[in-house]
Design a protein around this motif. Structure first.
Motif, PDB file in Angstrom:
ATOM      1  N   GLY A  22      -2.255   8.034   7.521  1.00 49.98           N
ATOM      2  CA  GLY A  22      -3.487   8.462   8.125  1.00 49.98           C
ATOM      3  C   GLY A  22      -4.689   7.898   7.857  1.00 49.98           C
ATOM      4  O   GLY A  22      -4.617   6.553   7.542  1.00 49.98           O
ATOM      5  N   LYS A  23      -5.809   8.527   7.552  1.00 48.14           N
ATOM      6  CA  LYS A  23      -7.085   7.817   7.341  1.00 48.14           C
ATOM      7  C   LYS A  23      -7.318   7.074   6.227  1.00 48.14           C
ATOM      8  O   LYS A  23      -7.877   5.956   6.201  1.00 48.14           O
ATOM      9  N   ALA A  24      -6.570   7.421   5.004  1.00 46.13           N
ATOM     10  CA  ALA A  24      -6.422   6.704   3.881  1.00 46.13           C
ATOM     11  C   ALA A  24      -5.838   5.319   3.901  1.00 46.13           C
ATOM     12  O   ALA A  24      -6.388   4.496   3.352  1.00 46.13           O
ATOM     13  N   ILE A  25      -4.901   5.200   4.819  1.00 47.35           N
ATOM     14  CA  ILE A  25      -4.286   3.849   5.117  1.00 47.35           C
ATOM     15  C   ILE A  25      -5.434   2.917   5.571  1.00 47.35           C
ATOM     16  O   ILE A  25      -5.683   1.815   5.368  1.00 47.35           O
ATOM     17  N   ASP A  26      -6.129   3.416   6.584  1.00 49.44           N
ATOM     18  CA  ASP A  26      -7.296   2.743   7.453  1.00 49.44           C
ATOM     19  C   ASP A  26      -8.325   2.461   6.279  1.00 49.44           C
ATOM     20  O   ASP A  26      -8.915   1.416   6.511  1.00 49.44           O
ATOM     21  N   SER A  27      -8.576   3.462   5.649  1.00 48.32           N
ATOM     22  CA  SER A  27      -9.607   3.109   4.588  1.00 48.32           C
ATOM     23  C   SER A  27      -9.263   1.878   3.623  1.00 48.32           C
ATOM     24  O   SER A  27     -10.094   1.275   3.304  1.00 48.32           O
ATOM     25  N   VAL A  28      -8.079   1.896   3.099  1.00 40.47           N
ATOM     26  CA  VAL A  28      -7.629   0.821   2.200  1.00 40.47           C
ATOM     27  C   VAL A  28      -7.608  -0.401   3.015  1.00 40.47           C
ATOM     28  O   VAL A  28      -8.152  -1.415   2.200  1.00 40.47           O
ATOM     29  N   ILE A  29      -6.994  -0.418   4.194  1.00 36.27           N
ATOM     30  CA  ILE A  29      -7.262  -1.680   5.089  1.00 36.27           C
ATOM     31  C   ILE A  29      -8.803  -2.085   5.044  1.00 36.27           C
ATOM     32  O   ILE A  29      -8.992  -3.452   4.798  1.00 36.27           O
ATOM     33  N   GLY A  30      -9.624  -1.291   5.171  1.00 33.48           N
ATOM     34  CA  GLY A  30     -11.005  -1.557   5.561  1.00 33.48           C
ATOM     35  C   GLY A  30     -11.462  -2.147   4.219  1.00 33.48           C
ATOM     36  O   GLY A  30     -12.293  -3.138   4.382  1.00 33.48           O
ATOM     37  N   LYS A  64      -3.613  -8.567  13.366  1.00 37.16           N
ATOM     38  CA  LYS A  64      -3.133  -9.811  13.617  1.00 37.16           C
ATOM     39  C   LYS A  64      -4.340 -10.588  14.306  1.00 37.16           C
ATOM     40  O   LYS A  64      -4.369 -11.766  14.114  1.00 37.16           O
ATOM     41  N   SER A  65      -5.291 -10.082  14.921  1.00 36.94           N
ATOM     42  CA  SER A  65      -6.468 -10.625  15.651  1.00 36.94           C
ATOM     43  C   SER A  65      -7.318 -11.326  14.440  1.00 36.94           C
ATOM     44  O   SER A  65      -8.244 -12.081  14.652  1.00 36.94           O
ATOM     45  N   LYS A  66      -6.993 -10.832  13.149  1.00 31.71           N
ATOM     46  CA  LYS A  66      -7.718 -11.485  12.078  1.00 31.71           C
ATOM     47  C   LYS A  66      -7.101 -12.478  11.240  1.00 31.71           C
ATOM     48  O   LYS A  66      -7.491 -13.017  10.285  1.00 31.71           O
ATOM     49  N   GLY A  67      -5.759 -12.750  11.590  1.00 32.03           N
ATOM     50  CA  GLY A  67      -4.815 -13.816  11.159  1.00 32.03           C
ATOM     51  C   GLY A  67      -4.166 -13.127   9.912  1.00 32.03           C
ATOM     52  O   GLY A  67      -3.727 -13.983   9.090  1.00 32.03           O
ATOM     53  N   ILE A  68      -4.119 -11.694   9.692  1.00 31.16           N
ATOM     54  CA  ILE A  68      -3.501 -11.232   8.613  1.00 31.16           C
ATOM     55  C   ILE A  68      -2.165 -10.665   8.956  1.00 31.16           C
ATOM     56  O   ILE A  68      -2.261  -9.866   9.938  1.00 31.16           O
ATOM     57  N   GLY A  69      -1.254 -10.634   8.175  1.00 33.06           N
ATOM     58  CA  GLY A  69       0.023 -10.127   8.646  1.00 33.06           C
ATOM     59  C   GLY A  69       0.110  -8.655   8.107  1.00 33.06           C
ATOM     60  O   GLY A  69      -0.488  -8.371   7.157  1.00 33.06           O
ATOM     61  N   TYR A  70       0.936  -7.812   9.063  1.00 30.83           N
ATOM     62  CA  TYR A  70       0.615  -6.515   8.670  1.00 30.83           C
ATOM     63  C   TYR A  70       2.631  -6.124   8.938  1.00 30.83           C
ATOM     64  O   TYR A  70       3.083  -6.103   9.827  1.00 30.83           O
ATOM     65  N   LEU A  71       3.190  -5.427   7.767  1.00 31.27           N
ATOM     66  CA  LEU A  71       4.312  -4.883   7.996  1.00 31.27           C
ATOM     67  C   LEU A  71       4.319  -3.288   7.783  1.00 31.27           C
ATOM     68  O   LEU A  71       3.765  -3.008   6.788  1.00 31.27           O
ATOM     69  N   GLY A  72       4.886  -2.630   8.599  1.00 28.59           N
ATOM     70  CA  GLY A  72       5.091  -1.231   8.412  1.00 28.59           C
ATOM     71  C   GLY A  72       6.543  -1.063   7.722  1.00 28.59           C
ATOM     72  O   GLY A  72       7.627  -1.225   8.521  1.00 28.59           O
ATOM     73  N   ASP A 106      -2.396 -14.207   4.793  1.00 32.32           N
ATOM     74  CA  ASP A 106      -2.334 -12.814   3.634  1.00 32.32           C
ATOM     75  C   ASP A 106      -1.405 -11.787   4.468  1.00 32.32           C
ATOM     76  O   ASP A 106      -1.412 -11.690   5.641  1.00 32.32           O
ATOM     77  N   VAL A 107      -0.748 -10.953   3.551  1.00 30.68           N
ATOM     78  CA  VAL A 107       0.106  -9.801   4.223  1.00 30.68           C
ATOM     79  C   VAL A 107      -0.356  -8.684   3.568  1.00 30.68           C
ATOM     80  O   VAL A 107      -0.140  -8.338   2.227  1.00 30.68           O
ATOM     81  N   ILE A 108      -0.334  -7.552   4.367  1.00 35.79           N
ATOM     82  CA  ILE A 108      -0.567  -5.979   3.998  1.00 35.79           C
ATOM     83  C   ILE A 108       0.726  -5.381   4.260  1.00 35.79           C
ATOM     84  O   ILE A 108       1.210  -5.494   5.298  1.00 35.79           O
ATOM     85  N   MET A 109       1.171  -4.697   3.494  1.00 40.38           N
ATOM     86  CA  MET A 109       2.513  -3.958   3.590  1.00 40.38           C
ATOM     87  C   MET A 109       2.222  -2.374   3.498  1.00 40.38           C
ATOM     88  O   MET A 109       1.858  -2.004   2.393  1.00 40.38           O
ATOM     89  N   ASP A 110       2.404  -1.673   4.359  1.00 40.28           N
ATOM     90  CA  ASP A 110       2.181  -0.144   4.301  1.00 40.28           C
ATOM     91  C   ASP A 110       3.641   0.576   4.147  1.00 40.28           C
ATOM     92  O   ASP A 110       4.506   0.569   5.017  1.00 40.28           O
ATOM     93  N   GLY A 111       3.760   0.993   2.944  1.00 39.34           N
ATOM     94  CA  GLY A 111       4.996   1.857   2.422  1.00 39.34           C
ATOM     95  C   GLY A 111       5.257   3.345   2.583  1.00 39.34           C
ATOM     96  O   GLY A 111       6.002   3.915   2.262  1.00 39.34           O
ATOM     97  N   GLY A 112       3.896   3.866   3.237  1.00 40.97           N
ATOM     98  CA  GLY A 112       4.189   5.175   3.371  1.00 40.97           C
ATOM     99  C   GLY A 112       4.625   5.503   4.534  1.00 40.97           C
ATOM    100  O   GLY A 112       5.173   4.815   5.251  1.00 40.97           O
ATOM    101  N   VAL A 171       0.714  -1.155   0.226  1.00 38.71           N
ATOM    102  CA  VAL A 171       0.076  -0.071  -0.051  1.00 38.71           C
ATOM    103  C   VAL A 171       0.948   1.246  -0.036  1.00 38.71           C
ATOM    104  O   VAL A 171       1.807   1.398   0.598  1.00 38.71           O
ATOM    105  N   MET A 172       0.630   2.047  -0.934  1.00 36.13           N
ATOM    106  CA  MET A 172       1.516   3.347  -1.243  1.00 36.13           C
ATOM    107  C   MET A 172       0.338   4.514  -1.247  1.00 36.13           C
ATOM    108  O   MET A 172       0.310   5.032  -2.277  1.00 36.13           O
ATOM    109  N   VAL A 173      -0.552   4.872  -0.102  1.00 40.08           N
ATOM    110  CA  VAL A 173      -1.254   5.871   0.045  1.00 40.08           C
ATOM    111  C   VAL A 173      -0.765   6.878   0.987  1.00 40.08           C
ATOM    112  O   VAL A 173       0.160   6.498   1.890  1.00 40.08           O
ATOM    113  N   THR A 174      -1.432   8.134   1.092  1.00 40.52           N
ATOM    114  CA  THR A 174      -1.016   9.121   1.938  1.00 40.52           C
ATOM    115  C   THR A 174      -1.245   8.553   3.592  1.00 40.52           C
ATOM    116  O   THR A 174      -2.190   7.813   3.685  1.00 40.52           O
TER     117      THR A 174
END
Length: 467
Positions: free
Chosen positions: A76-84, A115-123, A94-100, A71-74
């Motif tokens: 803040g709230k935009a990241i939460d929106s994309v994740i949602g 993590k509570s949903k079983g989805i990996g997250y990398l900042g 599955d894995v979400i990566m936030d590159g912002g 994910v390469m968005v602004t």
């Protein structure tokens, strides 16, 4: 054929990251909330293995499992929106990566939720700007190590390469990657301000032309000051304005912007009692620059020192300013790496300081020649309290400190503002002072607030009835 990775957010950084991945052999799915940026990227494609999608569900379903979404968005709230929008279509593993440039505390919150949903997250901290994104940035991934391993083959492939090594390494758990990027940007603020102050001295005190200063920076970039910021400063000073024919630097308005990472660095340091004075002064310098109209008025009201007609030996003082800039940069990096060390202990992150220095050697904005020496210092002393007391830098600063003192003193006497050079000297002198005036401060605190104090000659906590 299923795509190996997906990229969401096709602004300059996101589209360049996608192109970088495709050039390195990945099958890349791309998606943007608005169709226009997707279409613009498609127009640039010349056989690259990039497939555009216009529906989020189709985008996700096109990915090979475990799915990896970059994910390469602004921030803040935009990241939460994309994740949602992604979560309903993702599966366990599955894995979400936030590159912002997300704040590391936001990354930790998102990590816990996913993590509570079983989805990996990398900042993932990314440094290098749009060129780095395309050709190879410095990459700072934080999160669970097993999640990082899923993405590592792609991340190391697209990172900058120095001496055969990728400028990408596992940083630490949760928000550690974004934290390291945040402090990287704080060091960057300080480094840029120090360079600007050196430029000011060369121009205003030594009366050198812009071209002459460009020559000096080019020369410095051949030696121990070699760095990306020194290199681009020389190029900036060479640039002419097409409208006026003047050096472009002379027509750019002297107001500096900032996107928050330097401020976050200072706030985190302040909240946790970490001395980051040079970084903070560079932030305040930007704030002061924004008061352009007020400064113009004050320029006609407030007096500076009377003009000193004494001429300076140019060659001698060019060397002094070179030494001053070197010491200032070392002090700024020392503060940044001290913030890494103290925060690593505070958050139990075990940040790999010697590896962090190595991944900063390529792609990133603060890449500099002496990062090898920084890495070697932490390799030799993993628990090194401060870079200034490592043998290499202690000797360098010993040799160059008088250059810094002379430049700061002359600048002060000439009325030149040196927020970061003077802060560097103050930091150095404060750090090397074994017995300081803090005893008086603590006595004052005990006098008016009964805050107590410790003694030098015996253990315990004491209070005096001062009256």
């Amino acid at each position: 054929m299923l795509n190996t990775i997906g990229v969401i957010g096709l602004g300059v950084m996101g589209s360049n990251i996608a192109l970088n991945m495709a050039r390195k052999g990945e099958q890349v799915a791309v998606y943007n909330y608005t169709r226009d940026l997707t279409d613009q990227l498609v127009e640039k494609l010349e056989g690259q293995t990039i497939t555009p999608y216009y529906e989020i569900q189709e985008f996700v379903q096109s990915l090979k499992t475990p799915r990896k979404v970059f994910v390469m968005v602004t921030a803040g709230k935009a990241i939460d929106s994309v994740i949602g929008s992604l979560v309903p279509y993702l599966e366990d593993g599955d894995v979400i990566m936030d590159g912002g440039n997300s704040h590391y505390e936001d990354t930790e919150r998102r990590y816990d939720e996913l993590k509570s949903k079983g989805i990996g997250y990398l900042g993932i901290g990314i440094s290098g700007g749009e060129v780095g994104a395309l050709t190879g940035p410095s990459i700072m991934p934080g999160g669970d190590h097993d999640v990082y391993e899923k993405a590592a083959p792609i991340l190391t492939k697209i990172a900058a390469q120095v001496d055969g090594d990728a400028c990408c390494t596992y940083i630490g758990p949760k928000g550690a990657g974004h934290f390291v990027k945040m402090v990287h940007n704080g060091i960057e603020y300080a480094d840029m301000q120090l360079i600007a102050e050196a430029y000011t001295f060369l121009r205003e005190r030594l009366q050198l032309s812009v071209n002459e200063i460009a020559d000096i920076f080019e020369t410095w970039n051949q030696g121990e000051l070699k760095s990306y910021l020194i290199e681009i400063t020389a190029e900036i000073l060479r640039k002419k304005d097409e409208e006026t024919g003047l050096p472009l630097i002379d027509v750019i308005l002297d107001k500096t912007g900032q996107k928050g990472t330097g401020k976050w660095t200072s706030i985190q340091a302040t909240d946790n009692g970490i001395p980051a004075s040079i970084i903070t002064e560079s932030l305040f310098a930007r704030y002061l620059s924004s008061l352009k109209e007020e400064r113009v008025v004050a320029d006609h009201i407030l007096a500076g020192p009377e003009s000193d007609e004494q001429s300076l030996d140019q060659d001698l003082w060019i060397e002094y300013i070179r030494q001053a800039l070197y010491v200032g940069k070392v002090c700024a990096y020392a503060q940044g790496f001290t913030q890494y060390k103290m925060s690593s202990e505070l958050y139990d992150w075990d940040l790999p300081l010697q590896d962090i220095a190595l991944i900063f050697r390529g792609g990133c904005i603060i890449r500099a020649e002496f990062l090898n020496s920084i890495s070697e210092a932490y390799q030799a002393q993993p628990n090194l309290a401060n870079l200034l007391i490592s043998p290499y830098f202690a000797e360098k600063v010993k040799d160059y400190q008088m250059g810094l003192r002379k430049v700061v003193c002359d600048g002060v006497n000439s009325g030149i503002s040196f927020p970061c050079l003077s802060a560097s000297l103050t930091y150095y002198d404060s750090y090397r002072t074994g017995i300081s005036n803090a005893s008086l401060l603590q006595a004052q605190r005990d006098y008016f607030g009964a805050h107590t104090y410790e003694r030098r000659d015996m253990p315990g906590v004491f209070h005096t009835n001062w009256q």
